[in-house]
Design a protein around this motif. Structure first.
Motif, short mmCIF file in Angstrom:
data_model
loop_
_atom_site.label_atom_id
_atom_site.label_comp_id
_atom_site.label_asym_id
_atom_site.label_seq_id
_atom_site.Cartn_x
_atom_site.Cartn_y
_atom_site.Cartn_z
N LEU A 45 39.16 37.62 51.15
CA LEU A 45 38.91 38.50 49.98
C LEU A 45 37.98 37.81 48.98
CD1 LEU A 45 41.77 40.47 48.36
CD2 LEU A 45 40.23 39.27 46.90
N LEU A 61 33.01 44.34 47.67
CA LEU A 61 34.22 44.62 46.88
C LEU A 61 35.06 45.72 47.53
CD1 LEU A 61 32.96 44.39 43.21
CD2 LEU A 61 34.49 42.86 44.41
N ALA A 64 36.95 44.00 49.99
CA ALA A 64 38.01 43.23 49.32
C ALA A 64 39.21 44.14 49.03
CB ALA A 64 37.48 42.63 48.03
N LEU A 65 38.93 45.38 48.66
CA LEU A 65 40.01 46.34 48.43
C LEU A 65 40.78 46.60 49.74
CD1 LEU A 65 38.62 49.11 46.08
CD2 LEU A 65 40.53 47.62 45.67
N ALA A 68 43.02 43.77 50.43
CA ALA A 68 44.23 43.82 49.61
C ALA A 68 45.24 44.81 50.20
CB ALA A 68 43.86 44.23 48.19
N THR A 71 47.02 43.12 53.04
CA THR A 71 48.10 42.19 52.65
C THR A 71 49.40 42.96 52.41
OG1 THR A 71 47.41 42.32 50.36
CG2 THR A 71 46.59 40.48 51.63
N ALA B 49 34.34 42.82 37.81
CA ALA B 49 34.99 43.69 38.80
C ALA B 49 36.48 43.73 38.49
CB ALA B 49 34.73 43.17 40.21
N PHE B 51 38.50 46.17 38.02
CA PHE B 51 39.32 47.14 38.75
C PHE B 51 39.79 46.56 40.07
CE2 PHE B 51 39.30 50.46 42.04
CZ PHE B 51 40.44 51.13 41.64
N VAL B 52 38.87 45.92 40.79
CA VAL B 52 39.23 45.31 42.08
C VAL B 52 40.22 44.17 41.85
CG1 VAL B 52 38.33 44.19 44.14
CG2 VAL B 52 37.00 45.94 43.02
N ALA B 55 43.56 45.65 41.28
CA ALA B 55 44.11 46.18 42.53
C ALA B 55 44.65 45.05 43.41
CB ALA B 55 43.04 46.97 43.29
N VAL B 56 43.87 43.97 43.52
CA VAL B 56 44.30 42.83 44.33
C VAL B 56 45.56 42.21 43.75
CG1 VAL B 56 43.66 40.48 44.97
CG2 VAL B 56 42.01 42.32 45.18
#
Lengths: 97, 163
Positions: A45, A61, A64-65, A68, A71, B49, B51-52, B55-56
């Motif tokens: 990520l 990104l 990356a979402l 997530a 996970t 970033a 928002f990301v 979320a993470v």
């Protein structure tokens, strides 16, 4: 002062390496495997996000979402495996009594 | 993003990841892992970033807390001594204080003129790309999440006696 690309790659590599080390170190302990495996996801990520920032492209990104999300899915699947394992073990113990 | 800020958060991430693997207790491993996730979210917030990053952070920390609750309920809660509980409570408090301090820094840090103007990773841009360029991936992940939720619910339902 800027952040160089080798530094970014080194941090991501070390993060993934920590995760792999954890998986190998705790390979006999299923409970400890989950945080270690999540470190690998965290490293990927991190690489996606920093690559995205480097090339000014938001696709990294997005991935990356997705990582997530993976996970979270991994945790649900692992807890389901734990649940099945303990249920089977309890049933076996009750049957043996 | 300030380079100093990146280096501080990178050291935090690596240190927390190392300690998460090194420690023998599952409780401390989860706490260190959450610290690593908070630091990664800090790096993401520094890249504008947020928002990301949120979320993470929410996804990883929530899943790790569920995992920790499971571990404490199944293994630790019945047999843990009072001294161990007090020590673990202090460690958890310290961990949450550290995470709160990092969040407060990211929220209140001074921005240079024009730094907030970077819209490459803003929510509308991400949403536009997510639902146009990666629509099939969104569908696949939606099906995966739904199947996981249904599977976990089906596992939790107890079978009837003799059924």
């Amino acid at each position: 002062m800027t952040v160089d690309v080798p530094v970014i790659l080194t941090v991501g590599f070390l993060l993934v390496l920590c995760g792999l080390w954890g998986v190998l170190r705790h390979r006999g302990n299923l409970l400890r495997l989950l945080p270690a495996a999540q470190l690998v996801f965290l490293g990927s990520l991190f690489n996606f996000s920093m690559g995205s920032a480097l090339f000014r492209d938001a696709s990294g990104l997005i991935f990356a979402l997705f990582t997530a999300c993976l996970t979270g899915l991994q945790t649900v699947a692992t807890l389901a495996v734990f649940l099945l394992y303990f249920r089977k073990r309890d049933n076996a113990q009750e049957g043996g009594r | 993003m300030y380079a100093v800020e990146f280096y501080v958060f990178a050291v935090l991430v690596l240190g927390a990841a190392f300690m998460s693997v090194k420690t023998s207790s599952v409780f401390y491993a989860v706490l260190f892992h959450m610290q690593a996730v908070v630091a990664v979210a800090g790096i993401l917030a520094g890249l504008n970033a947020g928002f990301v990053g949120f979320a993470v952070l929410s996804m990883s920390v929530a899943s790790m807390l569920v995992f920790l609750m499971f571990v404490l309920v199944v293994f630790n809660a019945r047999h843990a001594r009072k001294a161990v509980w007090e020590k673990q409570s202090k460690a958890a408090l310290f961990c949450f204080a550290a995470a709160a301090a990092q969040t407060a820094y990211l929220f209140f840090k001074p921005y240079k003129a024009g730094e907030r103007a970077m819209t490459d990773f803003s929510l509308p841009v991400l949403g536009d790309i997510l639902y146009t360029g990666y629509g099939s991936c969104v569908l696949v992940f939606a099906v995966l999440i739904l199947s996981c939720a249904v599977g976990a619910s089906a596992l939790l339902v107890k079978k009837k006696e003799g059924g």
